[in-house]
Design an enzyme around this catalytic site. Sequence first.
Site, short mmCIF file in Angstrom:
data_model
loop_
_atom_site.label_atom_id
_atom_site.label_comp_id
_atom_site.label_asym_id
_atom_site.label_seq_id
_atom_site.Cartn_x
_atom_site.Cartn_y
_atom_site.Cartn_z
N LYS A 199 44.19 -40.04 -24.63
CA LYS A 199 44.40 -41.29 -24.75
C LYS A 199 42.54 -40.96 -26.32
O LYS A 199 41.51 -40.92 -25.48
CB LYS A 199 43.00 -42.38 -23.73
N THR A 255 28.47 -38.68 -19.25
CA THR A 255 28.32 -38.62 -17.72
C THR A 255 28.71 -40.14 -16.75
O THR A 255 29.59 -40.28 -16.06
CB THR A 255 26.63 -38.41 -17.64
N GLU A 275 34.06 -32.40 -19.18
CA GLU A 275 32.79 -32.49 -19.97
C GLU A 275 31.58 -33.00 -20.74
O GLU A 275 32.54 -33.95 -21.46
CB GLU A 275 33.49 -31.40 -21.00
N CYS A 309 27.09 -32.68 -27.88
CA CYS A 309 26.76 -32.78 -25.90
C CYS A 309 26.52 -31.55 -25.73
O CYS A 309 24.86 -32.32 -25.25
CB CYS A 309 28.24 -32.60 -25.55
N GLU A 407 20.34 -38.65 -22.47
CA GLU A 407 20.55 -38.05 -23.63
C GLU A 407 21.09 -40.19 -24.59
O GLU A 407 21.15 -40.66 -24.65
CB GLU A 407 21.87 -38.01 -23.71
#
Length: 505
Positions: A199, A255, A275, A309, A407
């Site tokens: 996906k 996350t 990840e 990331c 982030e």
Amino acid sequence: MDASILNYSVNDNVAKFLSQTKKLYINGDWVDSKAGKTFEVEDPATGKKIATCSAGAEEDINLAVTAARKAFDSNRWGSIPPNERGKIVWKIGDLIDEHTEELAQLESLDNGKPVAIAGAADVALSSDIFRYMAGWATKIEGETIPISVPYTPEAQYHSYTLREPVGVVGQIIPWNFPLLMAAWKLSVALTAGCTIVLKPAEQTPLSALRLTEIINDAGILPEGVLNVVTGLGEEAGAPLAAHPHVDKVAFTGSTEVGKLITQAAAGNLKKVSLELGGKSPTIIFPDADVDAAIAGAASAIFFNHGQCCCAGSRLMAHEKIFDKVAEGISKIASNIKVGPGMDTSTEMGPLVSNEQFQKVSGYIESGKSDGGEILAGGKYDNSEGGHFVHPTVFAKTNADMSIVKEEIFGPVLCAQPFSDQDLDKIAEAANNTNYGLAASVWSKDISTAHKLAGKIRAGTVWINCHNIFDASLPFGGYKESGWGREMGHEVLHAYTELKAVTVNL
Ligand code: NAP
Ligand code: MG
């Protein structure tokens, strides 16, 4: 598609590809979504629509999983001898290289990144991991293990282990490196003998679809081994993560969604690898090659527009060199040419979407109102439809600010000096985050560098470099940056089950 929508001339295959509504790839056929729904894909440099894709949902995921299940259970893929399977995986690497120009253009149009970087980094790393993994197809080995069973002292046994494919895997990938994330995930799954439902991200489905076309046209995979369902995360990703006939889900992204994936996977306790995000420190000591550290720290945060990331988003530079480092990075930031990725003079393209533009510009405003000092950038502009944010450097930041804790996933650096020489204290500050994906240490003193590398709680530590990737190096996170590792031979463990067989001799 009306070719005039693209402001740049493109490879003929790209023009043809964009002109057709993209379908789902299920059981070796291109099909419309069952509900007939579609979604639009835009060029982030203009905000204009460049393609229409089928929006898959639960019933499409069910069909794709059924196809993958059948391909796995019938041993259609697993029965191909490892050396032949390896050749097929290698061939996909060669096909990617042969289509470098069009894949790089699609990536640039879809994601916004500069087309030359898409070719030199994204496409080149994608073909490389298929070739790296191809070699492992013949080396997925078990062990023979001597056993001594206390309650059958007279018996003799022969025990060995087998590494078997984990089964049907659902793979959910993000938009920052669309082709490369597909390559990381598909290459290992195929090598291990798994079957797949992929996906892609709704913002950037095009390169994965074009790669699937290329693989399909080459006729090298049995039907049902690879299935691709485009669509929205909540509509197509969620049922894939929850599906009872999927044995493993591999996810790269935020996350927050990673946590949802683990909850969805709990229904049948499918294996999970994640990840996720990061807030990686770049730590510069006064004895470093300061010019190299300045260039490295700038690239650590600004490469891929900060949409990495492992972006080096927290700069920690010793107070003796802080001003020089901050000034040097700010000068680089101010000179970076921001523009459309398809313009060959562009060094930094637009952010991927309006959502990211709003998020990142919101962080810039929050940094300002929390007392951060802007040394470079701080500008953003979507007045002509593109999502442009200029490379930004903040000084006077502290660990309590949102821009330091969260982030941002954009070209925004938070700089802080440190005065300590105590490596434990430096490590404590570096580790003061919920994330643990990466870090870089800049020093000429090998003892300082290696000792600090050992103290940092992160899956990757670079010394005197940042963002160095190789198919053979495992990559993944400590803490809330994820579970498991991608790449290297380590990732094969995430795609295999281990079986112990014991024979009574
Ligand atoms: P995201 O929501 O985590 O998206 C990643 C993938 O998960 C996409 O394919 C997404 O589909 C899918 N997804 C979303 N919700 C899902 C659900 N409930 N169940 C299953 N799959 C789901 O990331 P994003 O919204 O694109 O970006 C948000 C933030 O995530 C960024 O600002 C950045 O901080 C972080 N991020 C991290 C990485 C990384 O490499 N670690 C990559 C991208 C983003 P759709 O795209 O169709 O929604
Ligand atoms: Mg999302």
